[in-house]
Design a protein around this motif. Structure first.
Motif, PDB file in Angstrom:
ATOM      1  N   GLU A  83       0.849  -1.192   0.000  1.00 17.44           N
ATOM      2  CA  GLU A  83       0.000   0.000   0.000  1.00 17.44           C
ATOM      3  C   GLU A  83       0.886   1.243   0.000  1.00 17.44           C
ATOM      4  O   GLU A  83       1.864   1.329   0.740  1.00 17.44           O
ATOM      5  CB  GLU A  83      -0.913   0.003   1.231  1.00 17.44           C
ATOM      6  N   GLN A  84       0.513   2.198  -0.843  1.00 17.97           N
ATOM      7  CA  GLN A  84       1.283   3.431  -0.944  1.00 17.97           C
ATOM      8  C   GLN A  84       0.375   4.638  -0.797  1.00 17.97           C
ATOM      9  O   GLN A  84      -0.781   4.615  -1.236  1.00 17.97           O
ATOM     10  CB  GLN A  84       1.986   3.538  -2.310  1.00 17.97           C
ATOM     11  N   THR A  85       0.924   5.676  -0.176  1.00 16.73           N
ATOM     12  CA  THR A  85       0.284   6.993  -0.190  1.00 16.73           C
ATOM     13  C   THR A  85       1.269   7.957  -0.833  1.00 16.73           C
ATOM     14  O   THR A  85       2.405   8.093  -0.375  1.00 16.73           O
ATOM     15  CB  THR A  85      -0.068   7.467   1.217  1.00 16.73           C
ATOM     16  N   ILE A  86       0.830   8.584  -1.898  1.00 20.26           N
ATOM     17  CA  ILE A  86       1.712   9.472  -2.658  1.00 20.26           C
ATOM     18  C   ILE A  86       1.118  10.868  -2.671  1.00 20.26           C
ATOM     19  O   ILE A  86      -0.070  11.055  -2.961  1.00 20.26           O
ATOM     20  CB  ILE A  86       1.902   8.951  -4.096  1.00 20.26           C
ATOM     21  N   ALA A  87       1.921  11.835  -2.338  1.00 19.80           N
ATOM     22  CA  ALA A  87       1.496  13.234  -2.333  1.00 19.80           C
ATOM     23  C   ALA A  87       2.581  14.074  -2.984  1.00 19.80           C
ATOM     24  O   ALA A  87       3.748  13.676  -3.046  1.00 19.80           O
ATOM     25  CB  ALA A  87       1.224  13.712  -0.920  1.00 19.80           C
ATOM     26  N   ASN A 106       9.498  20.652  -7.283  1.00 17.72           N
ATOM     27  CA  ASN A 106       8.390  19.742  -7.025  1.00 17.72           C
ATOM     28  C   ASN A 106       8.924  18.449  -6.429  1.00 17.72           C
ATOM     29  O   ASN A 106       9.789  17.798  -7.027  1.00 17.72           O
ATOM     30  CB  ASN A 106       7.630  19.437  -8.316  1.00 17.72           C
ATOM     31  N   ILE A 107       8.428  18.092  -5.257  1.00 17.61           N
ATOM     32  CA  ILE A 107       8.940  16.932  -4.530  1.00 17.61           C
ATOM     33  C   ILE A 107       7.797  15.955  -4.292  1.00 17.61           C
ATOM     34  O   ILE A 107       6.678  16.353  -3.924  1.00 17.61           O
ATOM     35  CB  ILE A 107       9.562  17.345  -3.189  1.00 17.61           C
ATOM     36  N   GLY A 108       8.069  14.685  -4.528  1.00 19.47           N
ATOM     37  CA  GLY A 108       7.083  13.651  -4.258  1.00 19.47           C
ATOM     38  C   GLY A 108       7.253  13.089  -2.859  1.00 19.47           C
ATOM     39  O   GLY A 108       8.371  12.784  -2.432  1.00 19.47           O
ATOM     40  N   ILE A 109       6.154  12.991  -2.130  1.00 18.50           N
ATOM     41  CA  ILE A 109       6.147  12.359  -0.809  1.00 18.50           C
ATOM     42  C   ILE A 109       5.587  10.952  -0.988  1.00 18.50           C
ATOM     43  O   ILE A 109       4.450  10.781  -1.426  1.00 18.50           O
ATOM     44  CB  ILE A 109       5.286  13.142   0.189  1.00 18.50           C
ATOM     45  N   VAL A 110       6.390   9.953  -0.687  1.00 21.78           N
ATOM     46  CA  VAL A 110       5.989   8.559  -0.881  1.00 21.78           C
ATOM     47  C   VAL A 110       5.941   7.875   0.473  1.00 21.78           C
ATOM     48  O   VAL A 110       6.964   7.727   1.145  1.00 21.78           O
ATOM     49  CB  VAL A 110       6.964   7.820  -1.814  1.00 21.78           C
ATOM     50  N   GLN A 176      15.273   5.607  -8.793  1.00 26.02           N
ATOM     51  CA  GLN A 176      15.906   6.061 -10.022  1.00 26.02           C
ATOM     52  C   GLN A 176      14.888   6.718 -10.940  1.00 26.02           C
ATOM     53  O   GLN A 176      15.222   7.619 -11.712  1.00 26.02           O
ATOM     54  CB  GLN A 176      16.564   4.874 -10.727  1.00 26.02           C
ATOM     55  N   THR A 177      13.656   6.282 -10.875  1.00 30.87           N
ATOM     56  CA  THR A 177      12.598   6.916 -11.661  1.00 30.87           C
ATOM     57  C   THR A 177      11.879   8.006 -10.882  1.00 30.87           C
ATOM     58  O   THR A 177      11.043   8.709 -11.432  1.00 30.87           O
ATOM     59  CB  THR A 177      11.573   5.860 -12.119  1.00 30.87           C
ATOM     60  N   HIS A 178      12.184   8.131  -9.591  1.00 29.36           N
ATOM     61  CA  HIS A 178      11.638   9.200  -8.752  1.00 29.36           C
ATOM     62  C   HIS A 178      12.808   9.848  -8.010  1.00 29.36           C
ATOM     63  O   HIS A 178      12.952   9.688  -6.781  1.00 29.36           O
ATOM     64  CB  HIS A 178      10.614   8.654  -7.751  1.00 29.36           C
ATOM     65  N   PRO A 179      13.674  10.559  -8.721  1.00 27.89           N
ATOM     66  CA  PRO A 179      14.913  11.048  -8.097  1.00 27.89           C
ATOM     67  C   PRO A 179      14.706  12.170  -7.080  1.00 27.89           C
ATOM     68  O   PRO A 179      15.575  12.402  -6.247  1.00 27.89           O
ATOM     69  CB  PRO A 179      15.741  11.536  -9.289  1.00 27.89           C
ATOM     70  N   VAL A 180      13.577  12.870  -7.171  1.00 23.38           N
ATOM     71  CA  VAL A 180      13.329  13.981  -6.242  1.00 23.38           C
ATOM     72  C   VAL A 180      12.138  13.601  -5.371  1.00 23.38           C
ATOM     73  O   VAL A 180      10.999  13.963  -5.647  1.00 23.38           O
ATOM     74  CB  VAL A 180      13.054  15.294  -7.004  1.00 23.38           C
ATOM     75  N   CYS A 181      12.391  12.827  -4.328  1.00 26.79           N
ATOM     76  CA  CYS A 181      11.281  12.392  -3.481  1.00 26.79           C
ATOM     77  C   CYS A 181      11.755  12.158  -2.053  1.00 26.79           C
ATOM     78  O   CYS A 181      12.962  12.115  -1.765  1.00 26.79           O
ATOM     79  CB  CYS A 181      10.614  11.135  -4.036  1.00 26.79           C
ATOM     80  N   ILE A 182      10.774  12.035  -1.155  1.00 25.29           N
ATOM     81  CA  ILE A 182      11.014  11.793   0.266  1.00 25.29           C
ATOM     82  C   ILE A 182      10.255  10.525   0.647  1.00 25.29           C
ATOM     83  O   ILE A 182       9.061  10.408   0.374  1.00 25.29           O
ATOM     84  CB  ILE A 182      10.528  12.977   1.122  1.00 25.29           C
ATOM     85  N   ASN A 190      -0.005  10.683   4.628  1.00 30.27           N
ATOM     86  CA  ASN A 190      -1.427  11.065   4.681  1.00 30.27           C
ATOM     87  C   ASN A 190      -1.603  12.381   5.419  1.00 30.27           C
ATOM     88  O   ASN A 190      -2.439  13.214   5.041  1.00 30.27           O
ATOM     89  CB  ASN A 190      -2.246   9.961   5.346  1.00 30.27           C
ATOM     90  N   ALA A 191      -0.832  12.583   6.479  1.00 32.72           N
ATOM     91  CA  ALA A 191      -0.929  13.840   7.229  1.00 32.72           C
ATOM     92  C   ALA A 191      -0.491  15.016   6.359  1.00 32.72           C
ATOM     93  O   ALA A 191      -1.131  16.081   6.354  1.00 32.72           O
ATOM     94  CB  ALA A 191      -0.068  13.749   8.491  1.00 32.72           C
ATOM     95  N   ILE A 192       0.587  14.843   5.605  1.00 37.87           N
ATOM     96  CA  ILE A 192       1.067  15.920   4.733  1.00 37.87           C
ATOM     97  C   ILE A 192       0.046  16.207   3.630  1.00 37.87           C
ATOM     98  O   ILE A 192      -0.197  17.361   3.269  1.00 37.87           O
ATOM     99  CB  ILE A 192       2.429  15.534   4.125  1.00 37.87           C
ATOM    100  N   ALA A 193      -0.579  15.145   3.114  1.00 41.53           N
ATOM    101  CA  ALA A 193      -1.558  15.304   2.044  1.00 41.53           C
ATOM    102  C   ALA A 193      -2.920  15.741   2.549  1.00 41.53           C
ATOM    103  O   ALA A 193      -3.798  16.085   1.745  1.00 41.53           O
ATOM    104  CB  ALA A 193      -1.690  13.996   1.269  1.00 41.53           C
ATOM    105  N   GLY A 194      -3.147  15.711   3.877  1.00 37.92           N
ATOM    106  CA  GLY A 194      -4.446  16.079   4.428  1.00 37.92           C
ATOM    107  C   GLY A 194      -5.477  14.983   4.284  1.00 37.92           C
ATOM    108  O   GLY A 194      -6.677  15.270   4.281  1.00 37.92           O
ATOM    109  N   ASN A 195      -5.047  13.724   4.197  1.00 35.89           N
ATOM    110  CA  ASN A 195      -5.961  12.597   4.062  1.00 35.89           C
ATOM    111  C   ASN A 195      -6.249  11.970   5.428  1.00 35.89           C
ATOM    112  O   ASN A 195      -5.589  12.272   6.432  1.00 35.89           O
ATOM    113  CB  ASN A 195      -5.366  11.510   3.148  1.00 35.89           C
ATOM    114  N   ASP A 196      -7.211  11.066   5.443  1.00 30.85           N
ATOM    115  CA  ASP A 196      -7.396  10.228   6.619  1.00 30.85           C
ATOM    116  C   ASP A 196      -6.155   9.374   6.812  1.00 30.85           C
ATOM    117  O   ASP A 196      -5.494   8.993   5.847  1.00 30.85           O
ATOM    118  CB  ASP A 196      -8.630   9.339   6.462  1.00 30.85           C
TER     119      ASP A 196
END
Length: 824
Positions: A83-87, A106-110, A176-182, A190-196
């Protein structure tokens, strides 16, 4: 041991003939390895790209409209689920080099369980996320952070999060396909994205292999609002199949050429060995033993050709990728090209088998011939065209022509090429006889007896007919490949960007480029190109059928610095569409037809457009796949927003370097490439040259082999006609007339076959071009007649050099000795 000595003596005794056979078989081995490598590189490259995104997962589930909720019971037993949450967030930092602008990244939160991701081979190892985050090297470098530092980010609603950096990850696999992410926990994402806190963005599922298709079908039926697709179904992708079929086409053309050369040479080798066969048979040798001896010789040729071809291929091993998926696979990965010791051995064994099969028929006929006929028969007997072969040739030519004109299937077009080539070779001896009779009448009326005898000779000598067939088959294919390669060079080397600097793919909104770039000192103008490539899982729907398309946004101002599309309309209205000529031809569309175009069909804002074809354009220079369409710019932006794909910048020449430096400092988003246009063009030319270098090698080898094979045939014809020339001399002809006879025979053979090769080569070119068009590779043919004629003239001049040795030997020939041998 005696048999081995005989085989080696036969091989060494005719070095030119041996070299032609071995080189021909080497060409077959070379091409086979080239195609194996290209096919595996394309397949595995695309698969590795998907593996980097999905690991061992077979199915991905997500939704654009909301978070995903799928019960574990919906999956088959023994399914591994990640399961993944991506923001996505945007962070800015001051830019000391350009104070009017701040860097926007632009940074992806994974959010995911990194241990589970590691077990599914999505990550190279588990990373620390409890009580902090793991950031990629690009993020750490961008914000000048190291392990232990605190990273402050703002999530949904402006809420600030202070996160401790626990690790810095190098780019590998998913990263390698998401070089700029956390990387963090799902709860934090979910907290960063404002989700449940229990929300899930995507599911990755590793399903038992035999249940993948059934699981996708059942889950799609139960969850129509979710996007569910297989991550390992690349074999069914139209783009991949088209690219792979190009290799099959290349192999088919070269294999056909090699077949004609080797069959012709093998037949003459057996004829030359007739005296040996007769000797062995007369001293008690069996049919089986003499046949085995000749097969052993053929196997030796195959072994040498296979080894030479595989050895010659190795320097070209890295140049087999046609670059079809360069946009998708521009990350460095270990991609297998399928060249293993086993595959090399199989290719060599296949070449040996090929040569033995080609020789088997001639060997069988020779072995069945009575010993008396072998010993007392002459080497050169009159050739009579076979009515059966002529009839079959006509039928095959008609079948090939009908298939070419009526079929829209790639396989049928390849079969049309095969039928046409074989049919032409089988019919050509009858054409030669007809032309010979016509010319003989002309020369008879013109009182030119030597010329009349020459044209009669070329139609009745087996060596001459064999030369005709060899030149026609090999040279016509070579002409088609030469013209096509020249067209490819002109197509792909044509500059289409008249600017100094390019941003591709663009990552900012169009208005921001206007604001940022136009204010840089030295920038004269910019142009933004709006287009979207729809392929792989995300395709367009054209009249209800999913298709690969490249969709452009177009307004009345046209293109100023982009010339990749010609025959542009003045405008495209909101209810209109402009279609590439190749696409229109393939789908039988004309101006005025109405089409239904579905875009973003898998997203939360799908659009179905009812459009009228207002005009046709030619986008082959930009996109050789012939699947480009132009929409009204407002319609395009309503679907894809103000997001250009490429930005072209025109600068003052003296300030180009400073503009480039400022842009790279200012626009530091890692998913954009800011380069000089000349660098971009040089990279494209390098990729093109790497592929063309292999095609040039194949074309050159085919051209050389066809000429050498014909050269050998003609020399053999002279050797077998020495006694006949001696009889002519003793009857009435002078040595000068004999030299003239040989020269005219060679000229008629080379000239007639070269003319036929040019005509049939141009026809064959149309077949290959249609096959490429069916593979979505539109290559406009450039100057076909000119290059075909040049190739034909060059081959004629080279073949005329054949007369040098016969003329020299003729002056030294002992007429009395030749007549005595004839009498004996």
């Amino acid at each position: 041991m005696i048999r081995l000595k005989i085989v080696l003596r036969n091989v060494i005794g005719k070095p030119l003939r041996t070299a032609i056979i071995i080189l021909s078989l080497a060409a077959a081995a070379f091409t086979a390895l080239f195609c194996i490598s290209g096919i595996n590189t394309a397949q595995n490259g695309l698969r590795d790209y998907f593996r980097a995104n999905f690991g061992e997962a077979d199915i991905m589930i997500y939704s654009y409209s909301s978070t995903v909720k799928v019960e574990p019971s919906a999956f088959p037993q023994n399914t591994r689920i990640l399961e993944q949450t991506i923001a996505g967030i945007t962070m800015t930092t001051p830019n000391p080099d350009y104070l009017n602008y701040v860097k926007k990244v632009n940074i992806g939160i994974v959010g995911m369980d990194t241990q589970s991701a590691y077990e599914m081979k999505l990550l190279e190892r588990p990373f620390s996320t409890d009580g902090g985050v793991t950031v990629t090297e690009a993020v750490a470098k961008q914000f000048d952070k190291k392990v232990g530092d605190e990273l402050s980010i703002k999530g949904q609603g402006g809420r600030e999060f202070k996160l401790k950096i626990l690790e810095i990850a190098s780019p590998a696999k998913f990263l390698q396909t998401h070089p700029v992410c956390i990387l963090t926990t799902r709860e934090m994402a979910n907290a960063i994205a404002g989700n449940d806190k229990d929300s899930v963005s995507t599911y990755l599922a590793d399903v038992p292999d035999n249940q993948i298709s059934d699981t996708i079908a059942s889950m799609s039926a139960q969850n129509p609002d979710l996007l569910i697709f297989g991550t390992t179904s690349t074999d069914s992708d139209d783009s991949l199949n088209s690219a792979l079929s190009v290799y099959y086409l290349i192999f088919a053309v070269v294999f056909l050429m090699v077949c004609f050369i080797v069959v012709s040479m093998s037949k003459h080798i057996v004829n030359e060995r007739m005296s040996l066969i007769g000797t062995l048979r007369s001293i008690g040798g069996s049919i089986q033993s003499t046949g085995f001896l000749l097969l052993a010789e053929s196997a030796f040729y195959g072994l040498c050709g296979g080894i030479l071809g595989t050895t010659a291929f190795m320097p070209f091993r890295s140049n087999t990728d046609l670059g079809y998926f360069s946009a998708a696979v521009d990350i460095e990965m270990e991609i297998s090209d399928g060249i293993t010791p086993l595959s090399v051995c199989l290719v060599i064994l296949s070449v040996i088998l090929l040569q033995c099969i080609f020789s088997a028929a001639a060997i069988f006929r020779a072995s069945q011939k009575p010993v008396r006929d072998i010993i007392f028969g002459t080497k050169e007997t009159a050739y009579l065209p076979s009515k059966l072969f002529t009839t079959v040739g006509i039928i095959l030519l008609i079948l090939g022509a009908v298939s070419y004109m009526t079929s829209e299937d790639f396989t049928m077009i390849v079969l049309a090429a095969l039928c046409s080539a074989i049919g032409a070779v089988m019919l050509f001896p009858m054409i030669v006889k007809i032309v010979s009779n016509v010319l003989a009448d002309v020369f008879h009326k013109s009182n030119m007896p030597v010329a009349k005898l020459a044209v009669k000779e070329i139609a009745s000598k087996k060596s001459s007919i064999s030369s005709f067939q060899l030149i026609l088959s090999a040279m016509s294919l070579t002409i088609a490949m030469v013209v096509l390669s020249n067209s490819m060079i002109k197509l792909f080397s044509t500059p289409i960007y008249d600017c100094n600097i390019m941003v591709t793919p663009a990552s900012q909104e169009g208005e921001r480029y206007d604001f940022i770039i136009k204010n840089i000192d030295g920038v004269k103008d910019i142009e933004k190109l709006y287009y979207t490539n729809l392929s792989y899982e995300t395709k367009a729907e054209w009249n209800g059928e999913k298709r690969d398309l490249t969709v452009f946004g177009y307004d009345s101002s046209g293109f100023r610095y982009f010339s990749g599309i010609s025959e542009l309309p003045n405008k495209v209205a909101e209810n209109e569409i402009c279609v590439d000529k190749t696409l229109a031809s393939k789908l039988s569309l004309t101006i005025g037809d109405e089409v239904t175009l579905g875009l973003n069909t898998e997203k939360y804002h799908p659009r179905e457009l009812k459009l009228k074809i207002s005009s046709l354009c030619d986008a082959s220079v930009f996109n050789s796949r012939g699947n480009t369409v132009l929409l009204n710019m407002d319609t395009y932006k309503a679907i894809y927003f103000d997001q250009p794909q490429t930005v072209l910048i025109v600068t003052e020449p003296a300030k180009m370097g400073n503009v480039l430096k400022t842009m790279r400092s200012t626009m530091a988003d890692d998913d954009s490439s800011i380069i000089l246009t000349e660098e971009y063009t040089a990279t494209l030319n390098e990729n093109l040259n790497s592929v063309l270098s292999v095609l040039y090698a194949i074309i050159t080898l085919g051209f050389a082999l066809s000429l050498l094979g014909t050269f050998s045939n003609m020399l053999m014809g002279f050797e077998q006609s020495r006694r006949k020339y001696a009889v002519y001399y003793s009857s009435a002809m002078s040595r000068e007339q004999l030299r003239k006879l040989i020269t005219l025979e060679t000229a008629f053979t080379a000239g007639l076959s070269s003319i036929a090769s040019v005509i049939f080569g141009l026809y064959f070119l149309h077949i290959i071009s249609k096959a490429l068009t069916l593979l979505d590779m539109s290559v406009p043919v450039k100057d076909p007649v000119l290059f075909a004629v040049i190739t034909g003239v060059v081959s004629f001049i080279i073949l005329m050099a054949t007369i040098l040795k016969p003329v020299r030997l003729l002056s030294k020939m002992n007429i009395a000795e030749e007549i005595k041998m004839s009498a004996d």
